[in-house]
Design a protein around this motif. Sequence first.
Motif, PDB file in Angstrom:
ATOM      1  N   VAL B 104       0.847  -1.197   0.000  1.00  0.00           N
ATOM      2  CA  VAL B 104       0.000   0.000   0.000  1.00  0.00           C
ATOM      3  C   VAL B 104       0.880   1.242   0.000  1.00  0.00           C
ATOM      4  CG1 VAL B 104      -1.764   1.305   1.266  1.00  0.00           C
ATOM      5  CG2 VAL B 104      -1.871  -1.197   1.197  1.00  0.00           C
ATOM      6  N   THR B 105       1.901   1.228   0.816  1.00  0.00           N
ATOM      7  CA  THR B 105       2.827   2.359   0.904  1.00  0.00           C
ATOM      8  C   THR B 105       3.455   2.647  -0.454  1.00  0.00           C
ATOM      9  OG1 THR B 105       3.295   1.812   3.182  1.00  0.00           O
ATOM     10  CG2 THR B 105       4.908   3.185   2.085  1.00  0.00           C
ATOM     11  N   GLU B 106       3.883   1.570  -1.108  1.00  0.00           N
ATOM     12  CA  GLU B 106       4.529   1.687  -2.419  1.00  0.00           C
ATOM     13  C   GLU B 106       3.566   2.289  -3.450  1.00  0.00           C
ATOM     14  OE1 GLU B 106       5.888  -2.075  -4.447  1.00  0.00           O
ATOM     15  OE2 GLU B 106       7.044  -2.098  -2.565  1.00  0.00           O
ATOM     16  N   ARG B 107       2.362   1.759  -3.479  1.00  0.00           N
ATOM     17  CA  ARG B 107       1.400   2.169  -4.500  1.00  0.00           C
ATOM     18  C   ARG B 107       0.866   3.584  -4.261  1.00  0.00           C
ATOM     19  NH1 ARG B 107       3.183  -1.063  -7.360  1.00  0.00           N
ATOM     20  NH2 ARG B 107       2.322  -3.099  -7.931  1.00  0.00           N
ATOM     21  N   LEU B 108       0.679   3.951  -3.001  1.00  0.00           N
ATOM     22  CA  LEU B 108       0.014   5.223  -2.695  1.00  0.00           C
ATOM     23  C   LEU B 108       0.974   6.306  -2.201  1.00  0.00           C
ATOM     24  CD1 LEU B 108      -3.202   3.910  -0.891  1.00  0.00           C
ATOM     25  CD2 LEU B 108      -2.977   4.685  -3.266  1.00  0.00           C
ATOM     26  N   GLY B 109       2.206   5.899  -1.893  1.00  0.00           N
ATOM     27  CA  GLY B 109       3.179   6.881  -1.408  1.00  0.00           C
ATOM     28  C   GLY B 109       2.831   7.453  -0.044  1.00  0.00           C
ATOM     29  N   ILE B 110       2.155   6.685   0.780  1.00  0.00           N
ATOM     30  CA  ILE B 110       1.845   7.167   2.137  1.00  0.00           C
ATOM     31  C   ILE B 110       2.311   6.151   3.167  1.00  0.00           C
ATOM     32  CG2 ILE B 110      -0.130   8.667   1.646  1.00  0.00           C
ATOM     33  CD1 ILE B 110      -1.957   6.244   2.273  1.00  0.00           C
ATOM     34  N   GLY B 111       2.760   6.640   4.315  1.00  0.00           N
ATOM     35  CA  GLY B 111       3.149   5.769   5.418  1.00  0.00           C
ATOM     36  C   GLY B 111       1.947   5.502   6.307  1.00  0.00           C
ATOM     37  N   VAL B 112       2.180   4.665   7.323  1.00  0.00           N
ATOM     38  CA  VAL B 112       1.105   4.356   8.266  1.00  0.00           C
ATOM     39  C   VAL B 112       0.684   5.632   8.994  1.00  0.00           C
ATOM     40  CG1 VAL B 112       0.502   3.048  10.340  1.00  0.00           C
ATOM     41  CG2 VAL B 112       1.892   1.988   8.536  1.00  0.00           C
ATOM     42  N   GLY B 113      -0.613   5.868   9.061  1.00  0.00           N
ATOM     43  CA  GLY B 113      -1.124   7.063   9.735  1.00  0.00           C
ATOM     44  C   GLY B 113      -1.230   8.263   8.816  1.00  0.00           C
ATOM     45  N   GLU B 114      -0.866   8.085   7.533  1.00  0.00           N
ATOM     46  CA  GLU B 114      -0.900   9.234   6.626  1.00  0.00           C
ATOM     47  C   GLU B 114      -2.064   9.134   5.641  1.00  0.00           C
ATOM     48  OE1 GLU B 114       3.924   9.964   6.692  1.00  0.00           O
ATOM     49  OE2 GLU B 114       2.984   9.353   4.801  1.00  0.00           O
ATOM     50  N   THR B 115      -2.387  10.278   5.056  1.00  0.00           N
ATOM     51  CA  THR B 115      -3.453  10.343   4.060  1.00  0.00           C
ATOM     52  C   THR B 115      -2.849  10.781   2.734  1.00  0.00           C
ATOM     53  OG1 THR B 115      -5.060  10.908   5.765  1.00  0.00           O
ATOM     54  CG2 THR B 115      -5.678  11.421   3.497  1.00  0.00           C
ATOM     55  N   SER B 116      -3.275  10.130   1.655  1.00  0.00           N
ATOM     56  CA  SER B 116      -2.703  10.446   0.340  1.00  0.00           C
ATOM     57  C   SER B 116      -3.064  11.870  -0.065  1.00  0.00           C
ATOM     58  CB  SER B 116      -3.233   9.465  -0.706  1.00  0.00           C
ATOM     59  OG  SER B 116      -4.639   9.578  -0.776  1.00  0.00           O
ATOM     60  N   GLU B 117      -2.219  12.452  -0.945  1.00  0.00           N
ATOM     61  CA  GLU B 117      -2.433  13.847  -1.316  1.00  0.00           C
ATOM     62  C   GLU B 117      -3.796  14.083  -1.953  1.00  0.00           C
ATOM     63  OE1 GLU B 117       0.688  15.837  -3.625  1.00  0.00           O
ATOM     64  OE2 GLU B 117       2.012  15.235  -1.955  1.00  0.00           O
ATOM     65  N   CYS B 118      -4.263  13.080  -2.730  1.00  0.00           N
ATOM     66  CA  CYS B 118      -5.560  13.239  -3.376  1.00  0.00           C
ATOM     67  C   CYS B 118      -6.707  13.180  -2.375  1.00  0.00           C
ATOM     68  CB  CYS B 118      -5.745  12.155  -4.432  1.00  0.00           C
ATOM     69  SG  CYS B 118      -5.652  10.497  -3.724  1.00  0.00           S
ATOM     70  N   GLY B 119      -6.367  12.856  -1.112  1.00  0.00           N
ATOM     71  CA  GLY B 119      -7.399  12.855  -0.076  1.00  0.00           C
ATOM     72  C   GLY B 119      -8.263  11.603  -0.081  1.00  0.00           C
ATOM     73  N   LEU B 120      -7.905  10.625  -0.947  1.00  0.00           N
ATOM     74  CA  LEU B 120      -8.760   9.432  -1.039  1.00  0.00           C
ATOM     75  C   LEU B 120      -8.447   8.381   0.017  1.00  0.00           C
ATOM     76  CD1 LEU B 120      -9.151   8.594  -4.841  1.00  0.00           C
ATOM     77  CD2 LEU B 120     -10.844   9.530  -3.260  1.00  0.00           C
ATOM     78  N   PHE B 121      -7.129   8.216   0.290  1.00  0.00           N
ATOM     79  CA  PHE B 121      -6.748   7.056   1.106  1.00  0.00           C
ATOM     80  C   PHE B 121      -6.033   7.439   2.398  1.00  0.00           C
ATOM     81  CE2 PHE B 121      -6.711   5.685  -3.336  1.00  0.00           C
ATOM     82  CZ  PHE B 121      -7.592   4.600  -3.277  1.00  0.00           C
ATOM     83  N   THR B 122      -6.386   6.728   3.472  1.00  0.00           N
ATOM     84  CA  THR B 122      -5.616   6.811   4.714  1.00  0.00           C
ATOM     85  C   THR B 122      -5.207   5.387   5.071  1.00  0.00           C
ATOM     86  OG1 THR B 122      -6.861   8.724   5.467  1.00  0.00           O
ATOM     87  CG2 THR B 122      -5.671   7.501   7.149  1.00  0.00           C
ATOM     88  N   LEU B 123      -3.954   5.241   5.478  1.00  0.00           N
ATOM     89  CA  LEU B 123      -3.455   3.907   5.840  1.00  0.00           C
ATOM     90  C   LEU B 123      -3.256   3.814   7.353  1.00  0.00           C
ATOM     91  CD1 LEU B 123      -2.161   1.127   5.185  1.00  0.00           C
ATOM     92  CD2 LEU B 123       0.000   2.338   4.797  1.00  0.00           C
ATOM     93  N   SER B 124      -3.823   2.769   7.970  1.00  0.00           N
ATOM     94  CA  SER B 124      -3.605   2.536   9.401  1.00  0.00           C
ATOM     95  C   SER B 124      -3.283   1.075   9.622  1.00  0.00           C
ATOM     96  CB  SER B 124      -4.864   2.844  10.211  1.00  0.00           C
ATOM     97  OG  SER B 124      -5.261   4.160  10.046  1.00  0.00           O
TER      98      SER B 124
END
Lengths: 537, 169
Positions: B104-124
């Motif tokens: 998920v981190t690789e595909r979306l460029g976000i770490g745990v606890g972060e939200t993607s720039e497009c505002g669509l995804f948050t990873l926990s």
Amino acid sequence: MSDSNSTVRWTLNGTEVENEAGMTIMEAAKVHGVDIPQFCYHPGLSIAGNCRICMVESNRSPKPVISCSERIAEGLEIKTQSEVAVDARNSVMEFQLINHPLDCPVCDKAGECVLQDHSYEHGPDRSRFVEDKNIRHTKELGPTIDIWGNRCIVCTRCVRFCDEISGTGELCVVERGDRSVVDVFPGVPIDNSLAGNTVDICPVGALISSDFKYEARVWNMDKTSSVCGGCSRGCNVEVETLDGFVKRLTPRENLDVNDWWMCDHGRYGWRHLYADSRLEGAQHDGQAVSPTGTSGALHQLLSSSSSTAFLVDPFMTCEELHLVRSIANSLGGSTIAGWLPAAGTEENFPGGFKISADKHPNRKGAEHVLGGDLFTTSADQLKSALSNGSIDTLVAFVGGDGFEGAGGEWNDLISKAGKRIVFATQQGSWCEGADLVIPATAPLEKEGVWVNEDDRAQRTRSCRSLTSNHFPSELVVLQELQVHMEQRNRPLSAAGIFRELSEASDAFSGHSHSSLGDSGSPLSQRPAAMSSEGGQS
Amino acid sequence: MTVTETLAFSDEAMKKYEWLLSRYPTRKAALLPTLRIAESEFGELGVPQMKYVADLMEIPPATVFGVVTFYTHYRRAGVGKYHLQVCSTLSCALRGSGDVVSRVTERLGIGVGETSECGLFTLSKVECLGSCDTAPVIQCNDDYHEGLSLEDVDALIEQLRQEAGKGGA
Ligand code: SF4
Ligand code: SF4
Ligand code: FES
Ligand code: FES
């Protein structure tokens, strides 16, 4: 106690004892001289049972129990010093100290810190904790209260105080586990008239009064048991001074008056003692009079007076008022009236604490000494006498903030007297043009008795010292005047004057400074004959 | 939803809240479920939202603050439209949840606890979702996606992107 239904027999450290049913182990043990350590327990608050330092061994439980919430029961056997109990306490101490910083050298609570005391008694002499201590916030929680989060042991005393006593609910514990710490809601600071009490009851140095921060080490201060003059409640207080100067006021427990609390107006009100506007020496027609010459100048003015009136204030002690009465009597034909500064607003709190609207610590006492119409009919009479110029000499006592606000009309009136002698705490228009201005003591500087709104007589004691101010008190000046008038051989202490008062007045009869002691007594409750011996005179 | 000047429960939420009050002995006792309603109404429990709940329930805001920060499962900051909660407890961990997180981190460029720039995804990362037999598991908002391979993760992300494109984020 004698009623067997309400009495419980139990065993404390191997000795069979009896206590009233319903008491907690901690309370009952205290009756028998056994003090059990406590952090979260406070007699004025609900029981939280969260700190566990009060654990003791019980025959009714496989594990130690907390004595602040467990009640005594028939046949209960409690050990406070057994291996189990000591072990439990030591372990709690070790946990408490895991994240506690070694702040004592810079912590304002040091010297009166419960954690420090228990650590000394029950704590390990070294730490087994090799990990990093966690860090919590240090910040302002409100205009008068700071928190040093690292020191907080999360006992929730302060939170319960704001929920139960002040009813303002500003404090909460945020986060959980070892990150938990006391905080306020963002943008809603702790700001209520009782806030200062949270600092007193914080068992550690987590809540700090920004007023007292770094002002003194507590063990260097001298304490005077006195009474607050902020309103007619008369909260019992401890006045703490360093090198003669007040550093802070803290409440003294008195379950008949203020419980364990006091309000912030009273707590921080002592700064007026050192205001620039305080009078420092007597002045006769604009010329300085020496402290020893004050009463002589006063005598000279009075002896040439054809008609003298006295205007007293409700800050004066019963002793001072008694002296005024005797002097007025011996001058013959003098009037005495009283003036009252403006009333404030009454504040009532859910915990039962009340701040009185009556801001006059001794209005009741003045009425007892000088008559119930002192502030009403007598005041009106004096007003008209002054306006038609029939008062030759006026002796006015202008305490508090002087004739500001409600007393305003007196400013014009007193200038209509032929000659004017003013005893004042503060400089102001009332001193202008006066023939003799004499510095007066303020609340906390007076030695004597005040009667509060519930008709309770209490001793207010002076925290004055030679370093902070050195003019003679009214108690001395008035008695020296009596010596000049050949009414008295030598000045007495306040206790001696009070004895004269109690002999002369029904309201005070039977009471003495020593019978009133530290916590006072309702005037209607006469002490037993034995203890009615007056203090030293 | 972003924070607007005037926060208020929708009529439906208000009905639910009033029903809740009838189920609890005191108003204050209904705080936890009321916060849940606020969370779904407002998307997060920040300062204005906590204040709204406090005023609604007539309790000090500090009480709400204490409760919200005590529990880790309230969302104190907003999350993206899709909240990807990857189970990291034992069964899932043994079945490769660590790789799922990395993917998920690789595909979306976000770490745990972060939200993607497009505002669509948050990873926990979350604890056991109670679906160990189908590990590894991602809970996306209220839905479970089970027995995930790394390709399934890619497909899930793709599917959510398309969904968002259609519905408008
Ligand atoms: S700030 Fe003091 S009184 Fe309040 S919870 Fe912490 S240790 Fe207890
Ligand atoms: S309530 Fe009155 S007597 Fe008590 S501390 Fe406040 S001002 Fe002083
Ligand atoms: S004093 Fe008993 S648990 Fe804190
Ligand atoms: S360990 Fe992931 S669902 Fe139980």
